[in-house]
Design a protein around this motif. Structure first.
Motif, PDB file in Angstrom:
ATOM      1  N   GLU A  82      19.204  80.485  21.752  1.00 28.04           N
ATOM      2  CA  GLU A  82      19.919  81.619  21.185  1.00 28.04           C
ATOM      3  C   GLU A  82      18.946  82.471  20.392  1.00 28.04           C
ATOM      4  N   ILE A  83      19.074  83.762  20.555  1.00 27.08           N
ATOM      5  CA  ILE A  83      18.292  84.696  19.763  1.00 27.08           C
ATOM      6  C   ILE A  83      19.216  85.206  18.658  1.00 27.08           C
ATOM      7  N   LYS A  84      18.902  84.857  17.430  1.00 20.71           N
ATOM      8  CA  LYS A  84      19.736  85.257  16.290  1.00 20.71           C
ATOM      9  C   LYS A  84      19.391  86.674  15.831  1.00 20.71           C
ATOM     10  N   ASN A  85      18.108  86.992  15.750  1.00 23.28           N
ATOM     11  CA  ASN A  85      17.628  88.341  15.463  1.00 23.28           C
ATOM     12  C   ASN A  85      16.176  88.416  15.903  1.00 23.28           C
ATOM     13  N   GLU A  86      15.480  89.517  15.622  1.00 15.94           N
ATOM     14  CA  GLU A  86      14.120  89.685  16.140  1.00 15.94           C
ATOM     15  C   GLU A  86      13.111  88.709  15.532  1.00 15.94           C
ATOM     16  N   MET A  87      13.510  87.999  14.480  1.00 19.30           N
ATOM     17  CA  MET A  87      12.599  87.063  13.829  1.00 19.30           C
ATOM     18  C   MET A  87      13.105  85.623  13.815  1.00 19.30           C
ATOM     19  N   LEU A  88      14.241  85.341  14.453  1.00 19.83           N
ATOM     20  CA  LEU A  88      14.808  83.995  14.430  1.00 19.83           C
ATOM     21  C   LEU A  88      15.471  83.677  15.764  1.00 19.83           C
ATOM     22  N   ALA A  89      15.100  82.551  16.325  1.00 23.63           N
ATOM     23  CA  ALA A  89      15.712  82.055  17.565  1.00 23.63           C
ATOM     24  C   ALA A  89      15.759  80.539  17.458  1.00 23.63           C
ATOM     25  N   LEU A  90      16.579  79.931  18.317  1.00 29.47           N
ATOM     26  CA  LEU A  90      16.667  78.481  18.320  1.00 29.47           C
ATOM     27  C   LEU A  90      16.837  77.968  19.740  1.00 29.47           C
ATOM     28  N   ALA A  91      16.408  76.737  19.935  1.00 24.33           N
ATOM     29  CA  ALA A  91      16.628  76.017  21.188  1.00 24.33           C
ATOM     30  C   ALA A  91      17.428  74.780  20.829  1.00 24.33           C
ATOM     31  N   TYR A  92      18.246  74.303  21.776  1.00 26.64           N
ATOM     32  CA  TYR A  92      19.064  73.135  21.478  1.00 26.64           C
ATOM     33  C   TYR A  92      19.287  72.287  22.720  1.00 26.64           C
ATOM     34  N   MET A  93      19.635  71.035  22.459  1.00 24.19           N
ATOM     35  CA  MET A  93      20.094  70.140  23.515  1.00 24.19           C
ATOM     36  C   MET A  93      21.225  69.304  22.942  1.00 24.19           C
ATOM     37  N   VAL A  94      22.137  68.891  23.794  1.00 23.23           N
ATOM     38  CA  VAL A  94      23.277  68.092  23.383  1.00 23.23           C
ATOM     39  C   VAL A  94      23.080  66.676  23.906  1.00 23.23           C
ATOM     40  N   VAL A  95      23.261  65.707  23.007  1.00 20.87           N
ATOM     41  CA  VAL A  95      23.125  64.298  23.366  1.00 20.87           C
ATOM     42  C   VAL A  95      24.360  63.540  22.888  1.00 20.87           C
ATOM     43  N   THR A  96      24.574  62.376  23.447  1.00 18.48           N
ATOM     44  CA  THR A  96      25.661  61.534  22.952  1.00 18.48           C
ATOM     45  C   THR A  96      25.225  60.912  21.632  1.00 18.48           C
ATOM     46  N   GLU A  97      26.198  60.516  20.850  1.00 16.98           N
ATOM     47  CA  GLU A  97      25.900  59.902  19.556  1.00 16.98           C
ATOM     48  C   GLU A  97      25.051  58.636  19.728  1.00 16.98           C
ATOM     49  N   GLU A  98      25.279  57.907  20.805  1.00 12.66           N
ATOM     50  CA  GLU A  98      24.513  56.678  21.061  1.00 12.66           C
ATOM     51  C   GLU A  98      23.026  56.968  21.288  1.00 12.66           C
ATOM     52  N   ASN A  99      22.712  58.102  21.906  1.00  6.62           N
ATOM     53  CA  ASN A  99      21.318  58.452  22.207  1.00  6.62           C
ATOM     54  C   ASN A  99      20.659  59.282  21.112  1.00  6.62           C
ATOM     55  N   MET A 100      21.427  59.716  20.138  1.00  8.50           N
ATOM     56  CA  MET A 100      20.926  60.669  19.155  1.00  8.50           C
ATOM     57  C   MET A 100      19.714  60.158  18.382  1.00  8.50           C
ATOM     58  N   LEU A 101      19.747  58.944  17.889  1.00  8.23           N
ATOM     59  CA  LEU A 101      18.630  58.436  17.087  1.00  8.23           C
ATOM     60  C   LEU A 101      17.336  58.365  17.890  1.00  8.23           C
ATOM     61  N   ALA A 102      17.418  57.862  19.110  1.00  8.47           N
ATOM     62  CA  ALA A 102      16.218  57.748  19.947  1.00  8.47           C
ATOM     63  C   ALA A 102      15.639  59.128  20.281  1.00  8.47           C
ATOM     64  N   VAL A 103      16.512  60.063  20.623  1.00  6.00           N
ATOM     65  CA  VAL A 103      16.046  61.416  20.953  1.00  6.00           C
ATOM     66  C   VAL A 103      15.504  62.092  19.692  1.00  6.00           C
ATOM     67  N   ARG A 104      16.195  61.929  18.578  1.00  2.00           N
ATOM     68  CA  ARG A 104      15.735  62.511  17.312  1.00  2.00           C
ATOM     69  C   ARG A 104      14.335  62.014  16.967  1.00  2.00           C
ATOM     70  N   ASP A 105      14.124  60.711  17.082  1.00  2.00           N
ATOM     71  CA  ASP A 105      12.822  60.145  16.739  1.00  2.00           C
ATOM     72  C   ASP A 105      11.733  60.595  17.706  1.00  2.00           C
ATOM     73  N   ALA A 106      12.078  60.792  18.968  1.00  2.00           N
ATOM     74  CA  ALA A 106      11.092  61.203  19.968  1.00  2.00           C
ATOM     75  C   ALA A 106      10.753  62.691  19.868  1.00  2.00           C
ATOM     76  N   LEU A 107      11.755  63.532  19.613  1.00  2.00           N
ATOM     77  CA  LEU A 107      11.548  64.978  19.702  1.00  2.00           C
ATOM     78  C   LEU A 107      11.561  65.713  18.360  1.00  2.00           C
ATOM     79  N   LYS A 108      11.990  65.067  17.307  1.00  2.00           N
ATOM     80  CA  LYS A 108      11.959  65.621  15.951  1.00  2.00           C
ATOM     81  C   LYS A 108      12.598  67.014  15.823  1.00  2.00           C
TER      82      LYS A 108
END
Length: 83
Positions: free
Chosen positions: A44-70
């Motif tokens: 998502e592009i919020k404005n000319e100076m701020l954007a974000l990328a995201y991915m959706v994971v299940t709660e079970e996978n969240m900790l492993a993905v969080r630790d791997a991708l920060k």
């Protein structure tokens, strides 16, 4: 049914939109390599100076993905939300 968590990476500066768009490519690659579901990503592009990328994971996978991708932050993903 498991909750889904939206992991978010924030990018700031004049190149934020391009960086977020490119980061999504890597998130898709990670999902494919790790065989994760659901397969939901975006940017998502919020404005000319701020954007974000995201991915959706299940709660079970969240900790492993969080630790791997920060990700910078996370929130509960609502099925009917656009992004």
């Amino acid at each position: 049914m498991s909750r889904k968590i939206k992991l978010i990476w924030d990018f700031r500066g004049p190149a934020a939109a391009k960086i977020a768009e490119h980061h999504e490519i890597h998130l898709k690659e990670f999902i494919t390599i790790e065989k994760l579901t659901p397969n939901i990503t975006g940017f998502e592009i919020k404005n000319e100076m701020l954007a974000l990328a995201y991915m959706v994971v299940t709660e079970e996978n969240m900790l492993a993905v969080r630790d791997a991708l920060k990700p910078h932050r996370g929130e509960v993903y609502l099925e009917n939300e656009k992004s």
